[in-house]
Design a protein around this motif. Structure first.
Motif, PDB file in Angstrom:
ATOM      1  N   GLY A 158       0.825  -1.202   0.000  1.00 22.63           N
ATOM      2  CA  GLY A 158       0.000   0.000   0.000  1.00 22.63           C
ATOM      3  C   GLY A 158       0.851   1.240   0.000  1.00 22.63           C
ATOM      4  N   ALA A 159       0.429   2.227   0.781  1.00 24.72           N
ATOM      5  CA  ALA A 159       1.138   3.509   0.808  1.00 24.72           C
ATOM      6  C   ALA A 159       1.131   4.084   2.212  1.00 24.72           C
ATOM      7  N   GLY A 160       2.282   4.608   2.622  1.00 28.57           N
ATOM      8  CA  GLY A 160       2.414   5.239   3.924  1.00 28.57           C
ATOM      9  C   GLY A 160       2.256   6.740   3.824  1.00 28.57           C
ATOM     10  N   HIS A 161       1.643   7.317   4.842  1.00 27.95           N
ATOM     11  CA  HIS A 161       1.452   8.762   4.932  1.00 27.95           C
ATOM     12  C   HIS A 161       1.861   9.193   6.330  1.00 27.95           C
ATOM     13  N   GLU A 162       2.733  10.193   6.407  1.00 27.69           N
ATOM     14  CA  GLU A 162       3.229  10.653   7.701  1.00 27.69           C
ATOM     15  C   GLU A 162       2.935  12.128   7.902  1.00 27.69           C
ATOM     16  N   TRP A 191      -1.013   3.900   7.273  1.00 30.80           N
ATOM     17  CA  TRP A 191      -0.692   3.039   6.138  1.00 30.80           C
ATOM     18  C   TRP A 191      -1.992   2.622   5.451  1.00 30.80           C
ATOM     19  N   LEU A 192      -2.172   3.050   4.218  1.00 32.90           N
ATOM     20  CA  LEU A 192      -3.332   2.668   3.413  1.00 32.90           C
ATOM     21  C   LEU A 192      -3.038   1.293   2.852  1.00 32.90           C
ATOM     22  N   VAL A 193      -3.702   0.283   3.398  1.00 31.25           N
ATOM     23  CA  VAL A 193      -3.413  -1.117   3.076  1.00 31.25           C
ATOM     24  C   VAL A 193      -4.072  -1.501   1.759  1.00 31.25           C
TER      25      VAL A 193
END
Length: 132
Positions: free
Chosen positions: A94-98, A124-126
């Motif tokens: 997926g994609a991580g966002h901080e 974390w957008l799984v």
């Protein structure tokens, strides 16, 4: 005279389980395929993934479910089989966002506020998940 030597059979009180915050998304189509490898942890009602000393709040696909087996929070796969128990490793695509600026985007995506204990600053957008 009738006497009775009876033991009390009153049930013992147990604490109600803490509700598990399990945010989900319904994003359709392909998601980025970055990987996050870590351990599923349960802390103060939050299911988090700990990786390299950092904690991430996963935002699961809509067809994943939280569960409890033997008093331990778990994640169930779309077919309702056990995916991972707390304390075990998993790999998420997926994609991580901080960062704090991502919080509003996460709230929009899941349609609800994130409880304070679960606001770890990393989300974390799984896309998919598997045991490690």
């Amino acid at each position: 005279l009738l006497t009775c030597a009876c033991a009390s059979t009153a049930p013992s009180a147990t604490a109600a389980p803490t509700p598990i915050f399990f945010p989900r998304h319904d994003v359709s189509g392909a998601l980025p395929d970055a990987l996050l490898s870590g351990t599923l942890v349960h802390d103060d009602g939050c299911l988090l993934v700990e990786s390299d000393g950092l904690r991430w709040l996963p935002v699961w696909p809509a067809d994943f479910e939280p569960g409890v087996i033997n008093l331990r929070p778990v994640v169930l796969a779309p077919d309702r089989t056990l995916l991972v128990e707390t304390g075990e490793g998993l790999i998420l695509s997926g994609a991580g966002h901080e960062g704090a600026e991502q919080y509003a985007a996460v709230v929009d995506l899941i349609g609800q506020d994130v409880p304070e204990p679960c606001r770890v600053g990393r989300y974390w957008l799984v896309g998919s998940a598997e045991p490690d």
